[in-house]
Design an enzyme around this catalytic site. Structure first.
Site, short mmCIF file in Angstrom:
data_model
loop_
_atom_site.label_atom_id
_atom_site.label_comp_id
_atom_site.label_asym_id
_atom_site.label_seq_id
_atom_site.Cartn_x
_atom_site.Cartn_y
_atom_site.Cartn_z
N TRP A 1 4.45 -30.22 58.18
CA TRP A 1 5.18 -29.87 59.42
C TRP A 1 4.24 -29.15 60.39
O TRP A 1 4.34 -29.32 61.61
CB TRP A 1 6.37 -28.96 59.08
CG TRP A 1 7.15 -28.51 60.28
CD1 TRP A 1 8.19 -29.15 60.86
CD2 TRP A 1 6.93 -27.32 61.06
NE1 TRP A 1 8.65 -28.45 61.94
CE2 TRP A 1 7.89 -27.32 62.09
CE3 TRP A 1 6.02 -26.27 60.99
CZ2 TRP A 1 7.96 -26.30 63.05
CZ3 TRP A 1 6.10 -25.26 61.93
CH2 TRP A 1 7.06 -25.28 62.95
N HIS A 2 3.31 -28.38 59.82
CA HIS A 2 2.42 -27.59 60.68
C HIS A 2 1.40 -28.42 61.42
O HIS A 2 0.85 -27.97 62.43
CB HIS A 2 1.72 -26.49 59.87
CG HIS A 2 2.61 -25.31 59.62
ND1 HIS A 2 3.50 -25.28 58.59
CD2 HIS A 2 2.76 -24.14 60.29
CE1 HIS A 2 4.16 -24.13 58.62
NE2 HIS A 2 3.73 -23.42 59.65
N GLY A 3 1.12 -29.59 60.95
CA GLY A 3 0.15 -30.41 61.67
C GLY A 3 -0.15 -31.70 60.95
O GLY A 3 -0.03 -31.78 59.73
#
Lengths: 453, 350
Positions: A311-313
């Site tokens: 989700w963060h990248g």
């Protein structure tokens, strides 16, 4: 538009406050809606259409889910939201990874990640699931739903506010001096964290990175990564919560001094709380949570933490980052079942290393960094590292002091009834605000890190 | 009560600055930053894209805020390289550390290209002008390893070194500018004479001074003081013919530029790709070509009494092919005179 910009602070915000408080209550949501759309337009121009279409689609599906209690509509809603997120955020990642895997160059697409898509997609998902679970009724109007999704304080970098938590305040909320001044205080503290501390840590580690590095320099850079991301993101959350309060909203905390956590499990109860609780409630528990066999529980945790990282990248380092935490959480859960880990030092080291993985996208470079930190291939220290330590000592002290509530609690305890401390705390806010303006005017660099998610 | 004070004060501050902003005229130029500020015209290009830049440039009390930021960084946070400058007494010293190896290699490559391809029949010399940080105590700052740098250049440049490091001291530089004071070049000329075989003349100069000088580094420190900029002249210097490639006719000292945003431009009108200085009142037939940066703008006038013609070539603004259209290499004396700044940013050399 970012909160730490002149256009926001001295034009957008005063104009919104003026119009919001001049007009009667019944227009308040509409005013917030118009300003929020304008806020998004100033950052993303054409993606406003995508945002509004996404609101319309989810509002419509929400209605259908409520009316028919149909899993099909829920599935359509989830797939479409994730599909949009996947297309904008992950398409090129998969193209590049496939290219590497098959050793065949596939051309990447020209896709620009819309601001805040990870956040508003998750808000939409939580809404659809909550409506399906009958935790909350569907939104009464498209206008109200769009106001919820587009609400500018939390639109582009969270916290991930759930519809069920804000539903009542969207209908009726009470603005007061007390809430407004709490909001102002929180907003200014957040600005200070971002502009005066996080950005200074960014400058610190980029300066060190450009110098002749030693093991100690790598440690300083790693500390810089950690403090920058903490003060940047928690500062943004403070600003969002503060702005919400100025308009009568009371959102849940997103950070609770995570850097003084005593275990990794504790850290994730304190860091980006709205995201970890999202994954807990909408992924981990539906998969069976911990009320299943150990193997299944480990599978569930693996899935949740891989997704959290991803989700963060859209990069392998973020997946590695999630798996890294999975590893420590499993150890804490299964190896220290009886005697729970309680160590600030262990947790802090684990966190600092995690942000190396988080910050460096190249996996080989991460390994080099970690090796260099323990002195492999570089001297333990050199004149440059000693110089940078001396030159950033006060900043590092501020970084360490600010990660604990100790000083704040001490002052708050003494503040009660002490006129001078009250005056001092007001002056403190004024000074921070003036310093923030001076820093914004002086620095060209000030994007929020979490915008890229 | 406290709640009301905080709420009302915050709103008042926001509105005061907004109103102040809306009522004030655009400021065209920032004296302390020495640059043109963005004005309303800039918004016509793209309001959304350019708005923030315009607002930060035109913010009320901008200079005061910039000073406040410097105080916060330098004196509260204790960052002694705020804005990438060090302070020693009144001297503002730009941080040159680090110089990338690639930049040094590129510098060597460019000079060697020129020497091997165009200057085979000449005896080229090179001279590196140290920056102010060379004279500071290593413990207080990060500075370039000058010994290593000099060794690297000496081993690789196909020209002879003129080492002037030991001739200079911090006082030879302006306090608020990166350049050397013109007087300081007098001792350098002695050394140049030893290498280029011209003997020192007893030359009478009239010293002119401009007392309002604030150099390019002044913008990086709040409350920097004005200082004196001196320049040496005499009848011979005033009567030479100066030809710029860009501006055609010129003067050695463009005094009208003393009050411009960069007073240092008084020397040969500042940045210029190609300048010829012809001295017809001299018997010597010697000519000199200096491949140079801005430092040589104040050195060249003092060399006028020794050369019939001095050509100044700034390879940052002109490439070799273009230069050859205007310069015929014969038996001139050749000097590459560069400051550390160019070594740090050598990719600017064409």
């Amino acid at each position: 538009m970012v909160f730490s910009s002149i256009s926001f602070l001295f034009f957008f915000l005063p104009l919104l406050l003026l119009i919001y408080y001049i007009f009667p209550k019944k227009y308040h949501n509409e005013i917030l809606l118009i300003f929020s759309i304008f806020f998004y337009y100033m950052g993303e121009k054409e993606y406003v259409i995508l945002l509004l279409l996404s609101c319309f689609f989810n509002y419509y599906i929400g209605k259908k889910i409520e009316k028919k209690h149909s899993k099909i509509y829920l599935t359509i809603g989830i797939l479409l939201n994730i599909g949009i997120l996947f297309y904008y955020k992950y398409t090129n990642f998969f193209i590049e990874s496939t290219s590497k895997l098959l050793n065949h160059p596939f051309e990447t697409l020209n896709i620009i990640l819309p601001l805040g898509i990870s956040f508003f997609t998750f808000q939409n998902l939580s809404y659809l699931i909550d409506v399906y679970k009958k935790d909350v009724p569907s939104s009464k109007s498209f206008r109200k739903y769009t106001t919820y999704i587009t609400l500018f304080p939390q639109l582009v970098a969270g916290p991930i506010v759930r519809y069920k938590d804000v539903n009542d305040e969207l209908e009726t909320r009470k603005e007061s001096f007390s809430s407004f001044s709490d909001g102002v205080t929180r907003f200014i503290i957040g600005l200070g964290k971002k502009v005066l501390i996080a950005d200074a840590f960014y400058r610190m580690y980029t300066n060190i990175y450009n110098s002749n590095m030693s093991s100690f320099s790598y440690i300083l850079v790693a500390l810089g990564f950690t403090f920058q991301i903490y003060y940047d993101f928690s500062g943004y959350s403070d600003m969002a919560i503060g702005l919400g309060k100025m308009f009568g909203f009371h959102w849940k905390e997103n950070f609770n001094y995570p850097l003084i956590a005593t275990s990794v499990t504790d850290f994730w109860r304190r860091w980006h709380i709205s995201l970890s609780s999202f994954f807990r409630d909408y992924v981990y528990i539906p998969l069976g949570g911990n009320r299943c066999s150990n193997i299944k529980n480990i599978r569930n945790l693996f899935l949740v933490w891989t997704l959290t990282g991803f989700w963060h990248g859209a990069n392998w380092n973020f997946i590695l980052w999630g798996i890294y935490f999975f590893f420590f959480l499993i150890i804490e859960k299964y190896c220290f079942k009886k005697k729970k880990i309680k160590s600030h030092c262990y947790t802090f080291i684990v966190i600092v290393i995690s942000f190396i993985i988080f910050n460096i996208t190249d996996l080989k470079e991460i390994m080099t960094f970690l090796k260099s930190m323990i002195g492999i291939g570089v001297p333990l220290w050199n004149k440059e590292s000693i110089y940078f330590l001396k030159n950033n000592l006060i900043l590092l002290l501020i970084g360490f002091i600010g990660m604990s509530p100790y000083l704040k609690n001490k002052i708050n305890n003494k503040k009660k009834g002490n006129k001078w401390i009250e005056i001092g705390s007001m002056l403190y806010l004024l000074i921070i605000f003036l310093l923030v303006i001076s820093s914004i005017l002086s620095n060209t660099f000030n994007p929020f890190i979490y915008f890229r998610f | 009560m406290k709640e009301k004070i905080i709420s009302v004060s915050f709103v008042i501050i926001l509105f005061s600055f907004s109103l102040f902003f809306l009522c004030k005229e655009d400021t065209l130029f920032s004296d302390i930053e020495r640059r043109k500020l963005k004005t309303k015209e800039y918004l016509q290009e793209d309001v959304v894209e350019n708005l923030e830049e315009y607002l930060t440039d035109q913010f009320p009390l901008r200079n005061n805020f910039l000073s406040l930021n410097s105080i916060w960084n330098r004196y509260i946070l204790g960052n002694n390289e705020d804005n990438l400058v060090y302070l020693k007494e009144d001297y503002i010293i730009e941080k040159m550390y680090p110089i990338e190896k690639e930049s040094i290699n590129h510098f060597i490559k460019k000079i060697n290209e020129m020497i091997t391809e165009d200057l085979q029949n000449n005896e080229p010399y090179y001279m590196i002008i140290p920056d102010k940080s060379y004279f500071l105590n290593e413990k207080d700052i990060l500075k370039v390893n000058y010994e290593e740098l000099k060794k690297e250049l000496k081993e690789n440049i196909k020209g002879k070194e003129i080492d002037i490091f030991d001739l200079l001291e911090l006082e030879d530089y302006y306090k608020t500018d990166i350049h050397l004071k013109q007087n300081s070049y007098l001792k350098i000329i002695e050394k140049l004479g030893e290498n280029f075989n011209f003997s020192q003349k007893k030359i009478e100069y009239k010293e002119k001074s401009f007392k309002e000088f604030k150099g390019s580094s002044a913008a990086k420190v709040p409350f920097s003081k004005k200082e004196e900029l001196n320049y040496l002249t005499n009848e011979e210097i005033e009567n030479v013919k100066v030809t710029h490639l860009e501006y055609k006719e010129g003067k050695v000292y463009e005094e009208s530029l003393l009050t411009s945003f960069d007073s240092y431009n008084v020397f040969l009108r500042g940045p210029s790709s190609f300048i010829e200085i012809e001295n017809n009142n001299i018997e010597e037939e010697k000519e000199l070509v200096i491949f140079r940066d801005s430092f040589s703008s104040s050195l060249a006038p003092l060399l006028i009494p020794y050369y019939k013609k001095i050509t100044l070539v700034d390879l940052r603004y002109i490439n070799k092919e273009e230069m050859k259209k205007h310069l015929e290499i014969k038996n001139q004396d050749i000097l590459f005179a560069y400051s550390i700044n160019v070594l740090k940013n050598s990719f600017l050399l064409k």
